[in-house]
Motif scaffolding. Sequence first.
Motif, PDB file in Angstrom:
ATOM      1  N   GLY A 112       0.806  -1.210   0.000  1.00 29.29           N
ATOM      2  CA  GLY A 112       0.000   0.000   0.000  1.00 29.29           C
ATOM      3  C   GLY A 112       0.840   1.261   0.000  1.00 29.29           C
ATOM      4  O   GLY A 112       0.339   2.369  -0.183  1.00 29.29           O
ATOM      5  N   SER A 113       2.110   1.128   0.198  1.00 35.05           N
ATOM      6  CA  SER A 113       2.991   2.309   0.071  1.00 35.05           C
ATOM      7  C   SER A 113       4.244   1.881  -0.685  1.00 35.05           C
ATOM      8  O   SER A 113       4.472   0.698  -0.893  1.00 35.05           O
ATOM      9  CB  SER A 113       3.366   2.842   1.455  1.00 35.05           C
ATOM     10  N   HIS A 114       5.006   2.817  -1.084  1.00 36.15           N
ATOM     11  CA  HIS A 114       6.212   2.498  -1.871  1.00 36.15           C
ATOM     12  C   HIS A 114       7.288   1.849  -1.039  1.00 36.15           C
ATOM     13  O   HIS A 114       8.232   1.272  -1.568  1.00 36.15           O
ATOM     14  CB  HIS A 114       6.774   3.774  -2.518  1.00 36.15           C
ATOM     15  N   ALA A 115       7.135   1.955   0.284  1.00 32.51           N
ATOM     16  CA  ALA A 115       8.162   1.352   1.133  1.00 32.51           C
ATOM     17  C   ALA A 115       7.979  -0.156   1.153  1.00 32.51           C
ATOM     18  O   ALA A 115       6.844  -0.650   1.163  1.00 32.51           O
ATOM     19  CB  ALA A 115       8.058   1.910   2.550  1.00 32.51           C
ATOM     20  N   PRO A 116       9.046  -0.907   1.153  1.00 29.84           N
ATOM     21  CA  PRO A 116       8.914  -2.369   1.227  1.00 29.84           C
ATOM     22  C   PRO A 116       8.374  -2.789   2.597  1.00 29.84           C
ATOM     23  O   PRO A 116       8.511  -2.079   3.584  1.00 29.84           O
ATOM     24  CB  PRO A 116      10.360  -2.856   1.025  1.00 29.84           C
ATOM     25  N   LYS A 117       7.770  -3.957   2.595  1.00 28.65           N
ATOM     26  CA  LYS A 117       7.160  -4.435   3.832  1.00 28.65           C
ATOM     27  C   LYS A 117       8.235  -4.689   4.870  1.00 28.65           C
ATOM     28  O   LYS A 117       9.312  -5.213   4.573  1.00 28.65           O
ATOM     29  CB  LYS A 117       6.384  -5.726   3.532  1.00 28.65           C
TER      30      LYS A 117
END
Lengths: 315, 414
Positions: B283-288
């Motif tokens: 849901g965001s560009h950051a990796p999980k």
Amino acid sequence: MLKIKTPKTQRAKREFEKRAPKLVENGRKTLILHGTKTSDVLNTVLTQIYHLKRDNAVKYTKKNENIRPFESGGETSLEFFSLKTDCSLFVFGSHSKKRPNNLVLGRMFDHHIYDLVEVGVDNFRPMESFEYDKKLTPRIGSKPFFAFVGDGFESVEELKHLKEVLLDLFRGEVVENLNLAGIDHVFVCTALSSSTVFFTHCALQLKKSGTAIPRMELVEVGPSMDLVVRRHRLPNDSLKKEAMKTTTGQPKKKIKNVSSDVLQGKIGKIYIPDQKVGGIALSNDVKGLKRERREAKKTKAVGENEAKKRKTASK
Amino acid sequence: MSRGRNFPITVAPSCRREATASKLQTVEAAAKQGGTSPQIEAEKYQIDWGSLVASDPTHHSQSIPSSRFVFRVATIKISFLPNGVLDWSPDRAETPSFTTAGADEGTELVQAIPDSLFALPSSDDPDGPVVLLPQPTTKLPREKHLFDEYLVLSGTKCNEFVFWAAFSLARIEFPVIFPLAFSCDKLLDLPEPKPPTKWELFAKMKGIKKHKKEKHALDEQAEPGEDPFSKRKAEKKKRIEKQEKNRPGNLKQAAKVGALPRLSLFPKLPRDIELRWNLATNGSHAPKKASKKELEDVAGMAATATASGGKFDKKIARGEISQAHWEFLLLVERKGMSSQEKQQTAKILDQLMSKSSHDILDVNKARFVAITMFNVKAEKQTEEGKGTRHISYSKEAEAKNGNPLKNLQKRNTR
């Protein structure tokens, strides 16, 4: 030292300059040494002379067997030592059956022997044997007085020579300003006969007198001895002439346009010649010059082109 | 001679003497003014004030007087003769005092000098009255030769002197080849100035002057009161603090955007695809963010990823890697030779220790052990072997089989 040593460091250069011949010289340094055989008395004499001249004397302790000042070949060692230590006075002690308690006082000129006086020491009394108020002891480095009693010092050649040498030995530096409170000691020499001199060293006590001039009292402190003149060698005339040469008494060369004033000191006059305004060279930095050059070049180029055109046209 | 404080005796250049000569009274004039006796004495004695010498030429010495006693112990006694011969009577027996001799010639002479010296005008110094002495009249020879320049300046020319000086120097100092045809006058001229160089001529013509470069340059921006170096330090500190404050915020921001490096095992995808993948999954560009289990897995894989399976690496705690990996490491340890090696080295060490320290060795116990071993061996050897194991140490057994302790000793001394 057979080769010329030029100083490589500034410190060495300064030392060289200290030892170089000067117009106003440094005080003479004394070299005290002895030969192969010395007696007790002579050893004490040498050490006491060294103590009297502590600041400007060098004492060697080794035996020197090849020093014979009065022989022609026996002075090379002395001259070498003199060169090494920059000493122009020496006191050489030796003892033999023929010449007991022998002291040779000598001077050097340019580190070569100038003159010699050979004396024998009799009736030596060291400094320790004198009893006096310790407050009166003279200080090292103070300028001594001299008193020469007896007409022998004027009439007899040997004694005249001895007087000169003793004066040179104990005089110390020639000074201009003397502190009168520092007058400490006096060397008293009495000519007992045509060959004997009674030499003693006394401290001076300045006592109050009615006038501003204090009364001197002599208290014997230092070594006292009888000096019997045995041999002496005077310098040859030419050498003497060179050694006694001074610049005093000669007229000073007048330097032009320099005068001295009491108020202002040294004054010089400078005569400025006329400026040749027309002949001064101009610098290249002037912008106008550059423009001139450019224009000159332009006209030159134009002239060339025209010449070319003319040429081609003529062809 | 005591090394006390030296009274200052200054040496001023001789030119000063000439300058002040006109102003100062001469010593003779002062002597005349001083008093009655100095005048007489000045005429009677010869005094050289410059070197502080006084001599009395009028005094006549006779042959050594008969009343003079010369002792071997270096005591002198001279009597006072009517003609005015010096009386010095320092007697060892009595207190030797010079002054008891009365009006000594020597004292008189010495008195003559300061009589006039003290009359001179003196400058007041804190140490005492300082007077200006005149030039010494007794001429004594110089120590070293005079340089030519001095003679030239004083207006004399001495060709002879130059020759003599050169030859005298040649004797010891250095060999000087001095051609006789050489004109001495040339030597006496001062050296010529150096000819100007090409640049010097050019500069002269153009009017170029030398400007000395100043090492210091004025800093226009600096204020007079402040120290720029401490100012710079303080500014840097401020900057660092500011950055430290901003850093966590920056990292958060970067993580949101997806600029921080990944901690996952996924293959490195091209950037844009990665970002799109992150967006799709998280849901965001950051990796999980990795979970504990994932991290443990990764750590376990890393720990066992060496050629020897992590056998020789540093020991890892149980909680740091996943269970499976930890069990693998355990197995690896057991399977290998490491435990056997441990036993071997321990054994060798024990042997060494036992050899070197005899305190540890219990001889009786060793004997007991040795005997047991021996008996067991003996029984095994005999075909009877009745099964009874009893410890016996008998002479017959020894005679039969030798000293049981012999082997033990042998083994120990190996």
